[in-house]
Design an enzyme around this catalytic site. Structure first.
Site, PDB file in Angstrom:
ATOM      1  N   ARG A  14      37.226  39.679  49.100  1.00  0.00           N
ATOM      2  CA  ARG A  14      37.225  38.820  47.909  1.00  0.00           C
ATOM      3  C   ARG A  14      37.449  37.355  48.266  1.00  0.00           C
ATOM      4  O   ARG A  14      36.941  36.456  47.600  1.00  0.00           O
ATOM      5  CB  ARG A  14      38.286  39.301  46.923  1.00  0.00           C
ATOM      6  CG  ARG A  14      37.938  40.657  46.330  1.00  0.00           C
ATOM      7  CD  ARG A  14      38.874  41.066  45.226  1.00  0.00           C
ATOM      8  NE  ARG A  14      38.453  42.358  44.699  1.00  0.00           N
ATOM      9  CZ  ARG A  14      38.287  42.620  43.413  1.00  0.00           C
ATOM     10  NH1 ARG A  14      38.490  41.671  42.529  1.00  0.00           N
ATOM     11  NH2 ARG A  14      37.925  43.808  43.001  1.00  0.00           N
ATOM     12  N   ASP A 462      50.320  51.114  36.144  1.00  0.00           N
ATOM     13  CA  ASP A 462      49.026  50.826  36.770  1.00  0.00           C
ATOM     14  C   ASP A 462      48.459  52.156  37.238  1.00  0.00           C
ATOM     15  O   ASP A 462      49.104  52.882  37.996  1.00  0.00           O
ATOM     16  CB  ASP A 462      49.191  49.867  37.954  1.00  0.00           C
ATOM     17  CG  ASP A 462      47.855  49.259  38.392  1.00  0.00           C
ATOM     18  OD1 ASP A 462      46.862  50.010  38.475  1.00  0.00           O
ATOM     19  OD2 ASP A 462      47.803  48.043  38.644  1.00  0.00           O
ATOM     20  N   ASP A 464      45.914  52.605  39.101  1.00  0.00           N
ATOM     21  CA  ASP A 464      45.101  52.403  40.296  1.00  0.00           C
ATOM     22  C   ASP A 464      45.916  52.695  41.551  1.00  0.00           C
ATOM     23  O   ASP A 464      47.155  52.622  41.537  1.00  0.00           O
ATOM     24  CB  ASP A 464      44.589  50.962  40.328  1.00  0.00           C
ATOM     25  CG  ASP A 464      43.329  50.808  41.158  1.00  0.00           C
ATOM     26  OD1 ASP A 464      42.858  51.823  41.704  1.00  0.00           O
ATOM     27  OD2 ASP A 464      42.823  49.686  41.268  1.00  0.00           O
ATOM     28  N   ASN A 470      43.023  45.316  49.111  1.00  0.00           N
ATOM     29  CA  ASN A 470      44.098  44.745  48.299  1.00  0.00           C
ATOM     30  C   ASN A 470      45.112  43.983  49.144  1.00  0.00           C
ATOM     31  O   ASN A 470      45.801  43.079  48.648  1.00  0.00           O
ATOM     32  CB  ASN A 470      44.864  45.847  47.550  1.00  0.00           C
ATOM     33  CG  ASN A 470      44.008  46.637  46.584  1.00  0.00           C
ATOM     34  OD1 ASN A 470      44.253  47.817  46.355  1.00  0.00           O
ATOM     35  ND2 ASN A 470      42.996  46.007  46.004  1.00  0.00           N
ATOM     36  N   GLN A 474      47.572  41.148  47.520  1.00  0.00           N
ATOM     37  CA  GLN A 474      48.600  41.872  46.770  1.00  0.00           C
ATOM     38  C   GLN A 474      49.758  42.131  47.738  1.00  0.00           C
ATOM     39  O   GLN A 474      49.884  43.191  48.331  1.00  0.00           O
ATOM     40  CB  GLN A 474      47.998  43.147  46.176  1.00  0.00           C
ATOM     41  CG  GLN A 474      46.834  42.827  45.238  1.00  0.00           C
ATOM     42  CD  GLN A 474      46.127  44.037  44.674  1.00  0.00           C
ATOM     43  OE1 GLN A 474      46.638  45.145  44.698  1.00  0.00           O
ATOM     44  NE2 GLN A 474      44.922  43.836  44.150  1.00  0.00           N
ATOM     45  N   LYS A 486      49.836  51.972  42.927  1.00  0.00           N
ATOM     46  CA  LYS A 486      50.273  50.575  42.986  1.00  0.00           C
ATOM     47  C   LYS A 486      51.620  50.363  42.305  1.00  0.00           C
ATOM     48  O   LYS A 486      52.485  49.638  42.822  1.00  0.00           O
ATOM     49  CB  LYS A 486      49.224  49.675  42.348  1.00  0.00           C
ATOM     50  CG  LYS A 486      47.973  49.479  43.171  1.00  0.00           C
ATOM     51  CD  LYS A 486      47.028  48.484  42.520  1.00  0.00           C
ATOM     52  CE  LYS A 486      45.806  48.228  43.400  1.00  0.00           C
ATOM     53  NZ  LYS A 486      44.882  47.251  42.790  1.00  0.00           N
ATOM     54  N   VAL A 512      46.995  51.937  29.969  1.00  0.00           N
ATOM     55  CA  VAL A 512      47.396  51.552  28.621  1.00  0.00           C
ATOM     56  C   VAL A 512      46.154  51.514  27.740  1.00  0.00           C
ATOM     57  O   VAL A 512      45.227  50.733  27.978  1.00  0.00           O
ATOM     58  CB  VAL A 512      48.105  50.179  28.613  1.00  0.00           C
ATOM     59  CG1 VAL A 512      48.494  49.788  27.194  1.00  0.00           C
ATOM     60  CG2 VAL A 512      49.341  50.233  29.492  1.00  0.00           C
ATOM     61  N   ASP A 536      42.673  42.974  35.033  1.00  0.00           N
ATOM     62  CA  ASP A 536      41.450  42.352  35.556  1.00  0.00           C
ATOM     63  C   ASP A 536      40.238  42.652  34.696  1.00  0.00           C
ATOM     64  O   ASP A 536      39.106  42.482  35.141  1.00  0.00           O
ATOM     65  CB  ASP A 536      41.194  42.797  37.001  1.00  0.00           C
ATOM     66  CG  ASP A 536      40.976  44.308  37.116  1.00  0.00           C
ATOM     67  OD1 ASP A 536      41.042  45.005  36.083  1.00  0.00           O
ATOM     68  OD2 ASP A 536      40.733  44.794  38.237  1.00  0.00           O
ATOM     69  N   CYS A 592      11.509  42.102  31.336  1.00  0.00           N
ATOM     70  CA  CYS A 592      10.198  41.730  31.862  1.00  0.00           C
ATOM     71  C   CYS A 592      10.345  41.018  33.215  1.00  0.00           C
ATOM     72  O   CYS A 592       9.593  41.272  34.163  1.00  0.00           O
ATOM     73  CB  CYS A 592       9.510  40.834  30.847  1.00  0.00           C
ATOM     74  SG  CYS A 592       7.832  40.407  31.264  1.00  0.00           S
TER      75      CYS A 592
END
Length: 1014
Positions: A14, A462, A464, A470, A474, A486, A512, A536, A592
């Site tokens: 990233r 979280d 994830d 990460n 992080q 996480k 959530v 995110d 198109c």
């Protein structure tokens, strides 16, 4: 990064999209020195290590004291008395195995010469900073000075006499299609498309006919004439314009010159961080110099918290300095005694939010100094957040209330007082998400002691798990944590930072949303003091925002995109909510364009990803459904859509089933021919290169590029990787052994030499949509009668294929061994070659195809710092909207913008005002429908005409008498049961009803919703 000049794209994926490969390789050659390792120094060091410089060296032999724990997140009480640098070194080294972290015991000139960047923080005296900067400037070493004192901070940057910026803003070069070029050099855009250029930009041209010399790559300086036209100077001597042309912005190097710290003290250049405090920088410039003078005159001691004598002495020093520096503060401008005194009161303070803000900002300036990417800050920036101070009537600050109590929070108590510290410790807070922003948030919360008191509690969730990519931003996660949840890991790390949080953090792995309202129920939301988003995606943010509005809870919202970041504060009955404003939807690529007329790489990447999904995901899924669902064909025909395409893909997959990897290679070669040769020939058959429109204009003009069929060449890397990627993915679909057993390109050559490539024959029955304004001649791709019967008959009998099941591919962008990005990159670049579009590497393809959000630790840290400065205001409970600040930053420029939140909008009915966002009608108990209607008529003067629960209409004034009689005397929950055929779930404690109503004048009016509290 490795020592071989390679970049670990898995770790830095990233960040690569923010900085680019060239800048990161330059960082790999840069040694950085940080002097001073209190909280600010370590925050900078953390971000620099995560970014991946060549090496980091630390210098601060000062023994650790208890107060260091206020912002130094790598230290523990058991380490008090040990050197700051020696203790911090192994923990910083653990963040990134590619960056050696060293400690130096001396700052002699031979050592200093080995660094490309030197950073001096708040432990270094002004005199020593001047000496270090003088040496650095003479030796072409970049120098940065920074310090924070309570809610005040500053930064000074010196990149030398001549510093080259290679890319001032990091934005993608602008480009556009030209419709006309006049002899005087006036360029007009096609179809009123904005060029988005600015005066002084440079552009180059390609595909211009008649003025072919413009296509030589030479950059031309732009004079903007308006949003749709610009000028480059006369082109008479180059010929006469015929048609075509594409301009592309050229990023030109910019040279900057910097003064030394000594030279600039009396004649500074300021970057204004907050235009609401436009006159503040000169005052703080003098104030910080006075603070250094105070320390010299008072045996190394800073002013004591809330001590009036010390504050007056600081004011006196400030006035003396101001008189000596008329270019800073003019003689007719007074020293702002209130601000200077506040600087004195807070000088011993050390605030996590301020440290995070400056830690991110300074680290980004270090990266600029290393790489030449983005514009360095010139040269001073002062920032304060004194509006974060609490209401003195609720939390009075005195010498006694701000005096140290020998705790890790003393440096925060020095600013806010002991009572406010206790209030912070006993909050109940919900953190949604524990990724990059979540990790930074938890770190800051641990340092400031949030929820560490007897009644305090942090709930973090979280769903994830930790991935290797990460680890670059992080920072609470380590390599050993990959694969773990996480939230749990982040909670454990926060407790290590501050053991006072043990027993006060509840880590969950629940998403959530509506599906978890039984977990995050009314009791949970009502028990919170505020909520912080660390998400995110917009959908999740919007859901949390709706919950906060319903339960009237403050929300702290933030986000980042590369070097850009934003913060928003949502306060009940005061500000608008997050959902009150939305970004415009992303512009979709016209179908198109995607199918037949791409003109930029984004179009070919989108086409290639669609091809990938069709070949390797959708087709195997359809095959599996055909094999397992007896009525699949009938159901598909009823549903409509591309029936022909679905049935043909199933037939081909089953009738041309591969039995080994060689069969897969042959399939990929034939598909190459179809997609990049035959389909292009068919397009040119329908629309020859000399075709014209109905008006006689050339068909292939403007955004339409006439394509060229490709001739397969295995030596072309994109041709070869289309074969390798396609064959490997097809082998995966059929559960065959794939490419890993294949030795080299010679094997592929041998297999491909046996492939019979079908010739091309144009078909007159194929129709191609020429424009999105025209109806699609192939809409739904429907078949009828004999044609559909023939296609169905071509399908093999599903019962004869018992046990066969294909394996659909699930797109995964971060695994470079799975051939996903390899195939999409090759397919995209081959199509780009068809249309003479510049190709891009797999990293850029991954970024676009994977819809990756660019991210870098510096922006994340800074934005989280800003949010934590707003947190103090939320705890204070201020109802003054002018105290709160929403922020936008762009560290590349650098730019800072702050504004008070927008107030929530107000409505009115029957001369009663209400808040359109936050107000509602609260009804306690499961009221009968008749009583509810009577209540509004008698108490609010409103005649309810319709009442609904979700999508279900419970009541309408036009209902027949029989239906009304059935419902009017029933409780609301019973009416809902009748209408929806479902019980209201037992965990639901509140119900939202929407009403339409007429006012006392009989006019339809907008009114708040109704909340039934069961």
């Amino acid at each position: 990064m490795s020592s071989k000049g390679e970049i670990d794209e898995g770790l830095y994926s990233r960040q690569l999209y923010v900085l680019g490969k060239e800048a990161m390789l330059k960082m790999q050659l840069s040694n950085v020195l940080i002097i001073g390792l209190k909280g600010l120094g370590v925050e900078i060091a953390k971000n620099v290590v995560l970014a991946g410089v060549k090496s980091l060296t630390l210098y601060d032999p000062t023994p650790i004291c208890l107060q260091d724990l206020s912002t130094q997140f790598f230290l523990a009480e058991r380490e008090i008395g040990k050197p700051r640098d020696q203790t911090s070194q192994p923990k910083l080294a653990e963040l990134n195995s590619y960056v050696p972290v060293n400690v130096t015991s001396t700052l002699d000139e031979n050592i200093l010469r080995t660094f490309q960047v030197i950073v001096a923080t708040d432990t270094v005296s002004l005199e020593e900073k001047i000496r270090l900067n003088g040496f650095a400037h003479e030796n072409n070493i970049k120098f940065i000075s920074t310090e924070t004192r309570g809610l005040f901070g500053n930064i000074f940057v010196d990149c030398g006499d001549e510093f080259t910026v290679l890319d001032t803003n990091g934005e993608e070069p602008k480009s556009g299609i030209v419709s006309d070029i006049e002899a005087d050099g006036t360029i007009t855009m096609l179809d009123d498309n904005r060029h988005n250029l600015e005066d002084g930009d440079y552009v180059k041209f390609s595909e211009v006919e008649g003025l072919e010399k413009l296509n030589d790559g030479k950059p031309y300086k732009v004079e903007v004439l308006g949003p749709f036209a610009f000028k480059i100077g006369s082109v008479k001597h180059l010929g006469t314009y015929k048609k075509g042309g594409v301009f592309t912005q050229v990023k030109m190097p910019v040279k900057l010159s910097f003064k030394t710290l000594q030279e600039s003290l009396a004649d500074p250049e300021f970057l204004v961080a907050d235009y609401g405090k436009f006159d503040r920088p000169p005052q703080l410039h003098v104030g910080f110099q006075a603070l250094h003078q105070f320390v010299v005159k008072n045996n190394g001691q800073l002013p004591k918290p809330m001590n009036e004598d010390d504050a007056k002495q600081l004011v006196s020093f400030a006035k003396e300095i101001a008189a000596q520096q008329p270019k800073v503060i003019a003689k007719d401008v007074d020293i702002d005694e209130k601000i200077i005194k506040e600087l004195a009161y807070q000088a011993r303070g050390d605030i996590p939010g301020m440290v995070a803000f400056f830690g991110g900002l300074v680290a980004q300036e270090v990266l600029k100094a290393c790489s030449g990417k983005f514009t360095p800050l010139k040269q001073y920036m002062y920032f304060d957040s004194i509006e974060s101070l609490p209401d003195p009537s609720k939390f009075p600050r005195t010498e006694a209330s701000t005096a140290p109590i020998q705790s890790r929070y003393d440096n925060q108590i020095a600013v806010f007082g002991i009572d406010f510290q206790r209030a912070i410790a006993n909050l109940k807070v919900f953190l949604v998400g524990s990724g990059a922003i979540g990790c930074e948030m938890l770190k800051n919360w641990a340092l400031l002691g949030l929820c560490s008191g007897p009644n305090g509690k942090i709930t973090i969730t979280d769903n994830d798990s930790i991935e290797r990519s990460n680890l670059n931003r992080q920072f609470l996660f380590r390599a050993k944590d990959v694969g773990r949840g996480k939230a749990a890991v982040a909670a454990e790390a926060a407790i290590v930072i501050n053991p006072d949080l043990r027993g006060h953090i509840d880590a969950k792995e629940d998403k959530v949303g509506t599906e978890t309202e039984e977990i995050f129920d009314s009791a949970f939301w009502e028990g919170l003091d505020f909520v912080t988003n660390a998400l995110d995606n917009v959908d999740a943010r919007t859901y949390v925002d709706r919950r906060c509005v319903f339960y009237k809870k403050p929300l702290l919202e933030s986000g980042t995109l590369g070097t850009k970041g934003n913060t928003q504060v949502v306060i009940p009955n005061l500000t608008e909510s997050y959902s009150s404003s939305r970004d415009p939807p992303e512009k979709a690529i016209p179908l198109c364009t995607l199918r037949s007329f791409p003109n930029k790489i984004d179009h070919t990447i989108a086409w290639a990803k669609s091809l990938f999904q069709g070949y390797f995901a959708e087709t195997p899924e359809n095959v599996n459904m055909y094999l397992t669902q007896p009525n699949f064909v009938e159901n598909t025909m009823k549903q409509g859509g591309d029936i022909k395409g679905i049935l043909e893909s199933i037939s081909h997959s089953l009738c041309n089933r591969p039995y080994n990897y060689e069969d897969c290679i042959k399939w990929a070669r034939i598909e190459f021919e179809k997609k990049f040769n035959h389909d292009i020939q068919q397009l040119l058959y329908n629309f020859p290169k000399d075709a014209t429109t109905s008006t006689g204009a050339p068909f292939w003009s403007g955004p339409k590029r006439a394509p060229t069929p490709l001739t397969f060449d295995i030596e072309n890397p994109y041709h070869f990787h289309f074969i390798v990627g396609g064959a490997s993915l097809r082998a995966y679909n059929y559960g065959l052994k794939g490419e890993e057993s294949v030795p080299d390109i010679s094997y592929y050559k041998q297999v491909l030499s046996t492939v019979q490539i079908p010739g091309f024959s144009p078909r007159s029955d194929i129709k191609i949509q020429a424009s999105d304004d025209e109806p699609d001649p192939n809409a739904n791709n429907q078949l009828e009668g004999d044609a559909i019967d023939a296609l169905v008959a071509s399908l093999p009998d599903a019962s004869s294929l018992a046990g066969l099941q294909m394996i659909p591919v699930e797109f995964e962008k971060d695994d470079d061994t799975n051939h996903h990005i390899e195939f999409i990159t090759a397919a995209s670049n081959n199509r780009a070659s068809n249309y003479n579009i510049d190709s891009v590497d797999h990293q850029k393809t991954k970024f676009i195809a994977g819809r990756i959000i660019p991210a870098i630790a510096t922006t994340t840290g800074l934005v989280t710092g800003l949010i934590n400065l707003e947190l103090y205001k939320v705890v204070d409970g201020s109802t003054d909207i002018e105290k709160y600040k929403n922020g936008f930053v762009n560290l590349a420029l650098p730019y800072f913008g702050f504004a008070e939140p927008i107030a929530s909008s107000q409505g009115k009915y029957n001369n009663k005002s209400y808040d359109k966002i936050w107000d509602r009608f609260d009804i306690n108990g499961d009221a009968k429908l008749r009583d509810l209607i009577d209540h509004f008529k008698n108490e609010e003067g409103l005649e309810i005409t319709m009442l609904s629960y979700g999508v279900s209409l419970l009541y309408a004034s036009f209902f027949p008498p029989k239906k009304l009689k059935e419902r009017l005397d029933l409780p609301i929950t019973e009416v809902v049961k009748i209408v929806t055929k479902n019980e209201v779930p037992s965990h639901v404690k509140t119900m939202i009803l929407e009403i339409c109503a007429d006012d006392e004048e009989g006019e339809d009016v907008e009114v708040p919703y109704v909340t039934i509290h069961l």
